[in-house]
Write a protein that holds these residues in place. Structure first.
Motif, PDB file in Angstrom:
ATOM      1  N   ASN A  39     -39.790 -25.610  11.639  1.00  0.00           N
ATOM      2  CA  ASN A  39     -39.217 -24.377  11.133  1.00  0.00           C
ATOM      3  C   ASN A  39     -38.478 -24.593   9.851  1.00  0.00           C
ATOM      4  N   GLU A  40     -37.813 -25.742   9.746  1.00  0.00           N
ATOM      5  CA  GLU A  40     -37.006 -25.951   8.558  1.00  0.00           C
ATOM      6  C   GLU A  40     -37.901 -26.444   7.448  1.00  0.00           C
ATOM      7  N   ALA A  50     -37.074 -17.778  18.751  1.00  0.00           N
ATOM      8  CA  ALA A  50     -37.271 -18.816  19.770  1.00  0.00           C
ATOM      9  C   ALA A  50     -36.175 -18.742  20.806  1.00  0.00           C
ATOM     10  N   ARG A 104     -36.331 -17.597  25.359  1.00  0.00           N
ATOM     11  CA  ARG A 104     -35.861 -18.308  26.556  1.00  0.00           C
ATOM     12  C   ARG A 104     -34.951 -17.414  27.368  1.00  0.00           C
ATOM     13  N   HIS A 139     -33.160 -18.489  30.078  1.00  0.00           N
ATOM     14  CA  HIS A 139     -31.947 -19.262  30.357  1.00  0.00           C
ATOM     15  C   HIS A 139     -31.180 -19.460  29.075  1.00  0.00           C
ATOM     16  N   LYS A 157     -29.083 -21.806  28.741  1.00  0.00           N
ATOM     17  CA  LYS A 157     -28.419 -23.095  28.876  1.00  0.00           C
ATOM     18  C   LYS A 157     -28.553 -23.949  27.624  1.00  0.00           C
ATOM     19  N   ILE A 158     -29.607 -23.676  26.833  1.00  0.00           N
ATOM     20  CA  ILE A 158     -29.775 -24.484  25.627  1.00  0.00           C
ATOM     21  C   ILE A 158     -28.687 -24.099  24.655  1.00  0.00           C
ATOM     22  N   LEU A 214     -27.943 -23.997  21.308  1.00  0.00           N
ATOM     23  CA  LEU A 214     -28.543 -24.157  19.993  1.00  0.00           C
ATOM     24  C   LEU A 214     -27.442 -24.005  18.969  1.00  0.00           C
ATOM     25  N   LYS A 215     -27.470 -24.806  17.949  1.00  0.00           N
ATOM     26  CA  LYS A 215     -26.478 -24.639  16.879  1.00  0.00           C
ATOM     27  C   LYS A 215     -26.717 -23.283  16.240  1.00  0.00           C
ATOM     28  N   ARG A 242     -32.386 -31.687   8.331  1.00  0.00           N
ATOM     29  CA  ARG A 242     -32.032 -33.088   8.567  1.00  0.00           C
ATOM     30  C   ARG A 242     -33.059 -34.038   8.012  1.00  0.00           C
TER      31      ARG A 242
END
Lengths: 273, 524
Positions: free
Chosen positions: B328-329, B348, B352, B354, B356-357, B359-360, B376
């Protein structure tokens, strides 16, 4: 499209191994061979070197590992390193091989053929019995979505989750399962990035770094820091399960040893710098 | 036999000095019309060239160990003939001679710099004034700065073994306490030699007046300074870019004496930086996190981040559209679509069920440049400790502490996958790379030696061993084709093009090839 490329690489592999030694070929295989010949008509040095080194991979008794080749070994056989890099890049893109970054020393990479890697992964998954059977779907999602599309050595967390979620809902537990099974490792500098790893390879890597040190000290102890290759080949390394030919190729490729022609034959000398 | 050999060696040396002078004059007198000088010059020229011709025939007939050198001499001999009858243009001849000299460097036995530094030499630079790169500025770890004149020696010492004397260059001035701690880089002001700038680990960047050796301006930075750079083609700004252990790159303005602005985006300290050699507004920085970023200083944020996994096969970008990577980046974003790079992450997340992820969250600040701080991508697996752009501005060389040197195509932002054979680069300090102006050779300090590689294929051309400890910096003087290197052993060594024929004759003698020279009708 991914499946066809998989079968194409499988066909390539099969036809080459047939041509290597199998005398009685099936009608099936023969027809497959004739169809695939146009893929096989031109070889690159790198592809030949990879095949040869895979055939020469030592038989290990304690651990079952499919053959892998270090990048520095390729550099020792093929003269032009830039061409090796470029060929490797195209092989990576065609998903014939997969490259992994190892944590032994700087810039070590291991190259493994795709079907070997998939077989290794199957073994690892079978051996690791997941407590929660629902979570073990993640291995199929990993194989189907992540391996096929991402050809790099590392992957970031958001991207991993987005690719895995093509199969179904993904939670942290799934990613933890992948890490525990030995298919991914967290990077030390950045928690959000993962390296792809070959599962169950840890003991061999330890043997690799210790074997390197042992071989270098072996040559260092001689008076003139050199040794005839024929004599060196006969020695056995105590600390490494890999044979000495593997280590010699690796050290020549990374520049720590160099070969010198002499009237006796080839000499291996410690390179000074 | 011995006397004859010695006479021939003396003759050969003299001829080669003559040849060297002739070639230098050749290059300089291209513009002057030759008609007026034709008559008186004729007998002189022929005498010189007949001696030179004899030497070259001598050299080419004897068995030479290095085949490449022989071809070089054959080329030079043929090229002289062609130059004489006008079929080779002066610029082509000059290019050929310059490149042959650049690839035959050896430790100079005619020139040396007497360095009074008592610490490791970290930076060497020759001023870039038009047509005359003459003054060498050196900076060391003990906080001292010295300037040498490379053209005029201050004295000469004659050694008893050889008949040639070594010209010694003492520093024109030596500042013993320029900074409190080690100086990491010293630069000449790009326009003239009236000013120079030094940057040190004591957090200061100081601007000095050369004639009075006084500090004119100084800038205090928040962390130790690893490198500075000024653009040599800048006409509308006079900014000094500073690379510090702090994550921000600060631009100091010479005209006003204050900081102009800061560039943020690196995740760790910045070790090396370089202005683009084709545009005056583009700055390239390499950080300790392994990333190389391109900044346009007129707008905020990075416009290009080099990723080592994006590669192109070949040194020119491919004409066919390459499939973009699936991540994506995206790495090369024009300014308008930078904000769109944060949005693909959101769908994205919605998919989901849940939550629980963790994500920043996409970056809070709204300006487009900050989106690239999420990227990165790394150019090296360690810190980027040396950057050098080629003179034409198309390619960038970067060296990292993972002991790799990479060649990047600036236009497409991709790794050209040229593999420079095994090297080991020191990891703690920034190093200074050098590239010849015709982009044929790159000089890399590798521990205690310096290696010269062919830029396009990555093969080792030469290894220069002469320093006792790690080499930190090197500078290629394009005017005289000399290389200056500075290392931890406090010495500045000079590598100049070797005088070919004398050494070749001595080698030929040891291999017994002297008999063929004898047969070359030199009968008396």
């Amino acid at each position: 499209m991914a499946e066809s490329s998989q079968s194409k690489s499988g066909g390539k592999k099969r036809s080459r191994s047939e041509s290597e030694g199998d005398p009685d070929a099936d009608a099936d295989a023969a027809s497959l061979q004739s169809i695939q010949l146009e893929n096989d008509l031109n070889f690159t040095d790198t592809a030949i070197a990879l095949q040869m080194m895979k055939a020469q991979f030592p038989k290990l008794d304690k651990v079952v590992v499919r053959p892998f080749i270090l990048r520095s070994q390729l550099y020792s056989s093929v003269k032009d390193r830039t061409q090796v890099d470029r060929d490797l890049e195209s092989l990576k893109k065609e998903a014939v091989v997969r490259v992994f970054k190892l944590n032994t020393g700087k810039d070590d990479h291991a190259i493994m053929f795709m079907d070997d890697y998939l077989a290794q992964m199957e073994n690892a998954v079978k051996r690791y019995d997941a407590k929660d059977k629902q979570l073990s779907d993640v291995f199929d999602w990993f194989k189907q979505y992540v391996i096929k599309s991402k050809t790099d050595v590392s992957i970031s967390h958001p991207e991993l989750c987005s690719l895995l979620s093509n199969g179904g809902d993904v939670t942290e537990k799934h990613v933890t399962l992948l890490i525990n099974a030995g298919l991914l490792t967290c990077q030390l500098i950045d928690q959000n990035l993962y390296w792809f790893v070959i599962p169950n390879i840890g003991s061999i890597l330890k043997g690799l770094s210790q074997g390197r040190k042992e071989l270098l000290s072996l040559i260092n102890r001689t008076k003139y820091k050199e040794m005839v290759l024929a004599n060196l080949e006969k020695k056995r390394l105590r600390l490494s399960p890999l044979d000495i030919r593997f280590h010699i190729r690796d050290l020549i490729g990374s520049g720590l040893l160099k070969t010198v022609q002499s009237p006796i034959g080839l000499l291996i000398r410690l390179s000074r710098d | 036999m011995g006397l004859r050999k010695q006479v021939m060696i003396v003759l050969a040396r003299a001829s080669c000095n003559e040849l060297g002078r002739l070639l230098k004059n050749q290059g300089r007198s291209d513009m002057r019309p030759r008609e007026g000088q034709a008559r008186p010059a004729q007998p002189n020229k022929h005498f010189v060239w007949s001696r030179v011709g004899f030497v070259f025939r001598l050299v080419c007939s004897s068995r030479l160990r290095r085949g490449g050198r022989e071809e070089l001499y054959m080329w030079t001999w043929k090229a002289l003939n062609q130059r004489e009858d006008g079929s080779l243009r002066p610029s082509a001849f000059r290019r050929g001679v310059v490149s042959s000299r650049a690839s035959s460097l050896q430790l100079s036995n005619a020139k040396e710099f007497i360095s009074l530094h008592r610490g490791a030499i970290n930076s060497l630079e020759i001023d870039s004034t038009e047509g005359e790169g003459r003054y060498l500025l050196s900076a060391a770890s003990d906080g001292t700065v010295a300037v040498f004149d490379t053209h005029r020696p201050t004295s000469s010492s004659s050694s008893s073994s050889s008949s040639t004397s070594i010209a010694q260059h003492h520093p024109l001035f030596h500042l013993p306490r320029a900074h409190k701690f080690a100086i990491s880089r010293a630069l000449w002001y790009p326009i003239d030699t009236g000013l120079f700038i030094t940057a040190s680990f004591d957090h200061y960047v100081k601007l000095w007046d050369t004639n009075s050796t006084q500090v004119v301006l100084d800038y205090k930075l928040p962390a130790k300074v690893y490198g500075i750079a000024m653009s040599s083609i800048a006409t509308s700004h006079s900014l000094i870019a500073t690379a510090t252990a702090d994550v921000q790159v600060r631009l100091c303005d010479l005209a006003s004496g204050a900081f102009a602005h800061t560039l943020s985006g690196h995740r760790d300290g910045v070790m090396s930086l370089e202005w683009s050699s084709s545009t005056e507004f583009v700055l390239i920085t390499g950080g300790c996190d392994g990333a190389i970023r391109f900044w346009d200083i007129r707008r905020p944020g990075t416009f290009l981040l080099l990723d080592q996994s994006l590669s192109q096969l070949g040194t020119r970008p491919s004409l066919l559209p390459t499939p973009t990577p699936s991540n994506n980046e995206s790495t090369s974003l024009p300014a308008s679509s930078k904000s769109s790079s944060s949005t693909p992450i959101l769908p994205a997340q919605k998919r989901r069920s849940h939550k629980k992820i963790q994500l920043k969250p996409p970056t809070q600040s709204s300006h487009p440049g900050m989106a690239s701080s999420q990227n990165r991508a790394t150019a090296h697996y360690g810190a980027v400790n040396g950057l050098r752009a080629t003179a034409d501005g198309f390619y960038l060389l970067s060296s990292g502490s993972d002991s790799r040197l990479r060649l990047w195509d600036i236009e497409s932002g991709r790794n050209t996958l040229v593999n420079y054979e095994a090297m080991s680069i020191q990891t703690s300090k920034p190093i200074q790379l050098a590239v010849t102006p015709d982009s044929s050779l790159v000089f890399v300090p590798c521990m205690a030696s310096l290696k010269a590689y062919d830029l396009w294929s990555g093969t080792t051309i030469n290894t220069y061993r002469g320093h006792y400890e790690s080499v930190n910096c090197c500078f290629f003087n394009a005017q005289d084709q000399e290389l200056y290197t500075g290392s931890n052993d406090r010495q500045i060594l000079v590598w100049s093009p070797s005088i070919p024929a004398a050494t070749q004759i001595e080698e030929a003698d040891s291999k017994g090839g002297i008999t063929s020279i004898d047969q070359d009708n030199w009968s008396d």
